[in-house]
Scaffold this motif. Structure first.
Motif, short mmCIF file in Angstrom:
data_model
loop_
_atom_site.label_atom_id
_atom_site.label_comp_id
_atom_site.label_asym_id
_atom_site.label_seq_id
_atom_site.Cartn_x
_atom_site.Cartn_y
_atom_site.Cartn_z
N THR A 35 0.82 -1.20 0.00
CA THR A 35 0.00 0.00 0.00
C THR A 35 0.86 1.26 0.00
N GLN A 36 0.32 2.28 -0.60
CA GLN A 36 0.85 3.63 -0.50
C GLN A 36 -0.31 4.57 -0.79
N ASP A 37 -0.80 5.21 0.28
CA ASP A 37 -1.94 6.11 0.21
C ASP A 37 -3.14 5.38 -0.40
N LYS A 38 -3.65 5.82 -1.54
CA LYS A 38 -4.83 5.22 -2.15
C LYS A 38 -4.52 4.02 -3.05
N CYS A 58 6.07 4.54 8.36
CA CYS A 58 4.81 4.55 7.62
C CYS A 58 3.88 5.52 8.34
N ASP A 59 3.59 6.66 7.72
CA ASP A 59 2.81 7.67 8.42
C ASP A 59 1.71 8.30 7.56
N ILE A 60 1.39 7.69 6.41
CA ILE A 60 0.28 8.17 5.60
C ILE A 60 -0.97 7.40 6.03
N PRO A 61 -1.95 8.08 6.64
CA PRO A 61 -3.17 7.37 7.05
C PRO A 61 -3.89 6.78 5.84
N TYR A 69 -2.08 2.87 8.77
CA TYR A 69 -1.18 3.59 7.86
C TYR A 69 -0.94 2.80 6.58
N CYS A 70 -1.03 3.51 5.45
CA CYS A 70 -0.83 2.94 4.12
C CYS A 70 0.45 3.54 3.52
N GLY A 71 1.59 3.06 3.96
CA GLY A 71 2.86 3.56 3.45
C GLY A 71 3.27 4.88 4.09
#
Length: 105
Positions: A35-38, A58-61, A69-71
């Motif tokens: 995952t990374q964001d969307k 990893c700090d992108i909700p 977190y997603c990446g």
């Protein structure tokens, strides 16, 4: 970022992205949900040790579940699925990012 040979070109883009949704998308045929964001990708390759970072980076909700977190910034979150054995390890392309590896199982 990783070369396209590292990340299988099956991916999902969505505003409802979570690690669980990506997990469910990849579970039947792949070793990892990424995952990374969307974004969500499926892969059978473990990132090389030299590209791995601590999961605390990893700090992108995740869009649909902000407590998950997603990446991160320039990081891909790998979720080990445990259903398919990895095919091997691959390193990054010349313009690489780091990855984090975690398991939700």
């Amino acid at each position: 970022r990783f070369s396209k040979s590292l990340i299988t070109m099956i991916y999902r883009l969505g505003i409802y992205q979570t690690n669980g949704l990506c997990h469910d998308f990849c579970i039947d045929d792949y070793a990892f949900a990424i995952t990374q964001d969307k974004l969500c990708w499926c892969s059978n390759y473990v990132p090389s040790k030299s590209t791995q970072e601590d999961t605390s980076k990893c700090d992108i909700p995740c869009p649909a579940w902000p407590s998950e977190y997603c990446g991160g910034d320039g990081l891909y979150g790998y979720v080990s699925l445990g259903n398919v054995l990895p095919s091997g390890t691959q390193g990054p392309s010349s313009s690489s990012s780091k990855t984090t590896v975690s398991s939700i199982l």
